[in-house]
Design a protein around this motif. Sequence first.
Motif, PDB file in Angstrom:
ATOM      1  N   PHE A 144       9.957   0.896  -6.365  1.00  0.00           N
ATOM      2  CA  PHE A 144       9.370  -0.357  -5.904  1.00  0.00           C
ATOM      3  C   PHE A 144       9.538  -1.408  -7.014  1.00  0.00           C
ATOM      4  N   LEU A 145      10.270  -2.466  -6.676  1.00  0.00           N
ATOM      5  CA  LEU A 145      10.546  -3.537  -7.638  1.00  0.00           C
ATOM      6  C   LEU A 145       9.882  -4.835  -7.198  1.00  0.00           C
ATOM      7  N   ALA A 146       9.231  -5.517  -8.141  1.00  0.00           N
ATOM      8  CA  ALA A 146       8.740  -6.872  -7.864  1.00  0.00           C
ATOM      9  C   ALA A 146       9.521  -7.849  -8.728  1.00  0.00           C
ATOM     10  N   ILE A 147       9.853  -8.999  -8.140  1.00  0.00           N
ATOM     11  CA  ILE A 147      10.554 -10.052  -8.870  1.00  0.00           C
ATOM     12  C   ILE A 147       9.660 -11.278  -8.879  1.00  0.00           C
ATOM     13  N   MET A 148       9.289 -11.724 -10.070  1.00  0.00           N
ATOM     14  CA  MET A 148       8.401 -12.878 -10.190  1.00  0.00           C
ATOM     15  C   MET A 148       9.130 -14.015 -10.891  1.00  0.00           C
ATOM     16  N   GLY A 149       8.891 -15.216 -10.399  1.00  0.00           N
ATOM     17  CA  GLY A 149       9.465 -16.390 -11.036  1.00  0.00           C
ATOM     18  C   GLY A 149       8.597 -17.587 -10.718  1.00  0.00           C
ATOM     19  N   GLY A 150       9.196 -18.776 -10.709  1.00  0.00           N
ATOM     20  CA  GLY A 150       8.423 -19.973 -10.440  1.00  0.00           C
ATOM     21  C   GLY A 150       8.091 -20.669 -11.730  1.00  0.00           C
ATOM     22  N   ALA A 151       7.319 -21.735 -11.600  1.00  0.00           N
ATOM     23  CA  ALA A 151       7.123 -22.599 -12.754  1.00  0.00           C
ATOM     24  C   ALA A 151       6.112 -22.044 -13.752  1.00  0.00           C
ATOM     25  N   LYS A 152       4.931 -21.716 -13.283  1.00  0.00           N
ATOM     26  CA  LYS A 152       3.844 -21.466 -14.225  1.00  0.00           C
ATOM     27  C   LYS A 152       3.336 -20.032 -14.232  1.00  0.00           C
ATOM     28  N   VAL A 153       3.183 -19.466 -15.434  1.00  0.00           N
ATOM     29  CA  VAL A 153       2.576 -18.145 -15.569  1.00  0.00           C
ATOM     30  C   VAL A 153       1.140 -18.192 -15.080  1.00  0.00           C
ATOM     31  N   SER A 154       0.451 -19.284 -15.433  1.00  0.00           N
ATOM     32  CA  SER A 154      -0.986 -19.348 -15.139  1.00  0.00           C
ATOM     33  C   SER A 154      -1.260 -19.207 -13.641  1.00  0.00           C
ATOM     34  N   ASP A 155      -0.319 -19.721 -12.792  1.00  0.00           N
ATOM     35  CA  ASP A 155      -0.464 -19.586 -11.336  1.00  0.00           C
ATOM     36  C   ASP A 155      -0.351 -18.141 -10.882  1.00  0.00           C
ATOM     37  N   LYS A 156       0.395 -17.352 -11.641  1.00  0.00           N
ATOM     38  CA  LYS A 156       0.828 -16.065 -11.119  1.00  0.00           C
ATOM     39  C   LYS A 156       0.207 -14.850 -11.817  1.00  0.00           C
ATOM     40  N   ILE A 157      -0.673 -15.093 -12.793  1.00  0.00           N
ATOM     41  CA  ILE A 157      -1.237 -13.961 -13.523  1.00  0.00           C
ATOM     42  C   ILE A 157      -1.946 -12.939 -12.638  1.00  0.00           C
ATOM     43  N   PRO A 158      -2.799 -13.413 -11.709  1.00  0.00           N
ATOM     44  CA  PRO A 158      -3.458 -12.414 -10.848  1.00  0.00           C
ATOM     45  C   PRO A 158      -2.449 -11.607 -10.020  1.00  0.00           C
ATOM     46  N   VAL A 159      -1.342 -12.246  -9.605  1.00  0.00           N
ATOM     47  CA  VAL A 159      -0.322 -11.525  -8.841  1.00  0.00           C
ATOM     48  C   VAL A 159       0.343 -10.474  -9.737  1.00  0.00           C
ATOM     49  N   LEU A 161       1.365  -4.937 -11.231  1.00  0.00           N
ATOM     50  CA  LEU A 161       1.628  -3.982 -12.316  1.00  0.00           C
ATOM     51  C   LEU A 161       1.072  -2.585 -12.023  1.00  0.00           C
ATOM     52  N   SER A 162       0.029  -2.519 -11.221  1.00  0.00           N
ATOM     53  CA  SER A 162      -0.509  -1.197 -10.924  1.00  0.00           C
ATOM     54  C   SER A 162       0.119  -0.590  -9.668  1.00  0.00           C
ATOM     55  N   LYS A 163       1.140  -1.261  -9.126  1.00  0.00           N
ATOM     56  CA  LYS A 163       1.773  -0.740  -7.908  1.00  0.00           C
ATOM     57  C   LYS A 163       3.267  -0.483  -8.064  1.00  0.00           C
ATOM     58  N   VAL A 164       3.943  -1.302  -8.877  1.00  0.00           N
ATOM     59  CA  VAL A 164       5.406  -1.254  -8.903  1.00  0.00           C
ATOM     60  C   VAL A 164       5.949  -0.274  -9.952  1.00  0.00           C
ATOM     61  N   ASP A 165       7.249   0.041  -9.799  1.00  0.00           N
ATOM     62  CA  ASP A 165       7.948   0.835 -10.810  1.00  0.00           C
ATOM     63  C   ASP A 165       8.655  -0.075 -11.808  1.00  0.00           C
ATOM     64  N   SER A 166       9.101  -1.225 -11.334  1.00  0.00           N
ATOM     65  CA  SER A 166       9.700  -2.179 -12.264  1.00  0.00           C
ATOM     66  C   SER A 166       9.389  -3.610 -11.848  1.00  0.00           C
ATOM     67  N   GLU A 225      -2.121 -10.976  -4.686  1.00  0.00           N
ATOM     68  CA  GLU A 225      -3.133 -10.812  -5.731  1.00  0.00           C
ATOM     69  C   GLU A 225      -4.085  -9.667  -5.407  1.00  0.00           C
ATOM     70  N   GLY A 226      -3.984  -9.154  -4.183  1.00  0.00           N
ATOM     71  CA  GLY A 226      -4.854  -8.065  -3.768  1.00  0.00           C
ATOM     72  C   GLY A 226      -6.156  -8.561  -3.165  1.00  0.00           C
ATOM     73  N   GLU A 252       0.810  -1.231   0.000  1.00  0.00           N
ATOM     74  CA  GLU A 252       0.000   0.000   0.000  1.00  0.00           C
ATOM     75  C   GLU A 252       0.835   1.270   0.000  1.00  0.00           C
ATOM     76  N   ASN A 253       1.912   1.286   0.777  1.00  0.00           N
ATOM     77  CA  ASN A 253       2.751   2.492   0.865  1.00  0.00           C
ATOM     78  C   ASN A 253       4.217   2.186   0.637  1.00  0.00           C
ATOM     79  N   PRO A 254       4.569   1.720  -0.544  1.00  0.00           N
ATOM     80  CA  PRO A 254       5.967   1.328  -0.754  1.00  0.00           C
ATOM     81  C   PRO A 254       6.877   2.543  -0.864  1.00  0.00           C
ATOM     82  N   LYS A 255       8.085   2.380  -0.337  1.00  0.00           N
ATOM     83  CA  LYS A 255       9.128   3.371  -0.630  1.00  0.00           C
ATOM     84  C   LYS A 255       9.560   3.110  -2.056  1.00  0.00           C
TER      85      LYS A 255
END
Length: 396
Positions: free
Chosen positions: A191-206, A211-216, A382-383, A185-188
């Motif tokens: 703000f970077l998010a790093i996503m990985g893991g096996a499947k895109v389908s698992d992580k799309i909602p995340v 995407l509406s919160k991070v800078d990269s 995922e919010g 909610e209040n990131p300094k």
Amino acid sequence: MKKTIRDMDVRGRCVIVRCDFNVPQDERGEITDDSRILASIPTIRYLMDEGARILLMSHLGRPKGEADMKFSLLPVAKRLSSLLGEDVLFHSTPSVVDDRVRDMAAGMKPGQVLLLENVRFRKEETKNEPSFSKELAELADIYVNDAFGSAHRAHCSTTGIAEYLPGVSGFLMEKELKFLGDTLENPKRPFLAIMGGAKVSDKIPVIENLLSKVDSLIIGGGMAYTFLKGQGYEIGKSLLEEDMIEMTASLLKKAKEKGVTLLLPLDVLTAAGFSNDEKGVPYDIDRIPPDRMALDVGEKSMRLFREEITKAATIVWNGPMGVFEMSNFAGGTRAVAEALADSEGITVIGGGDSAAAIRQFGLAEKMTHISTGGGASLEFLEGKVLPGVAVLQDLN
Ligand code: ADP
Ligand code: MG
């Protein structure tokens, strides 16, 4: 902000705490890792010191609504006793709550602790049926949820019970909500998010939520190859989710619209198949041979990711960069973990495998926060509002 046990007068009152005692055990039933029990101690100790009468409840494994003694909480009661240096009362009964338990609860002195049997011995538990929620609630005056890892499930012991008792968070829950919640909610910034893991389908909602919160946003791991395929690269035998290609293209477009810098791997480490038999051969992403499988990111990618991590003030990480379980393909995940350890920013880790990787590298102490809830932390990212959190009272 949710109320915590600090906001309640608990002296002399009976407080029922939902803990996460879902500990791993070996074939003989010996607890192999008691970190979840340890993590519950601050809340229990506080309630003891404040003179509350303390009831604890948890699930353990998946006993399928029957009293399968393989899943009894007796070993947890013993371990908790020795960790607290105090007797923990325990009464094993298939019904979890019976007259004996009611008598024991009513007879407890301030500071005494009683652990109930595995709540999943009752089939009502996972169906969130009011009858069992009521039985639990009738034992106590106040409900405390300290099981963040189960808060994404609406069960009697996580959600239903709060229909009948005032609910507040314990210290572990408070910490999770603070670090995961405040960070999102209040990131300094940056703000970077790093996503990985096996499947895109698992992580799309995340990814969509972030995407509406991070800078990269860095995308690595098995899911990166569906993104690369969508960008026109040949990915050989690397992990691909055909039906997600279009989705990845629209995520890239969304990132662009939002002004989010999106980084994909520049190079990869490949093997002939899904195995640790060879050291791995590096290729740039426009050179991956048709018969090779990318199991990790390469040196150039590690450098790129490290630079981005160094610039960030807040970093959220979910999902390994490669098949870190195989020693030859753990390098990318290790590089990211080390860069996070060196970062002066706030570092928050969600996801079971990412947390396991960091522990495996011995870097857990260097992170600001590692979430104790795998699935729950993902739903949080995922919010989503977690049902076991929603039922707790708000501060004011
Ligand atoms: P988390 O539990 O942290 O959310 P996931 O469950 O999404 O993470 O993903 C973890 C799994 O992803 C690991 O078992 C890892 O081996 C796998 N993985 C990572 N990179 C690759 C890859 N390039 N190919 C296949 N599997 C991968
Ligand atoms: Mg996982």
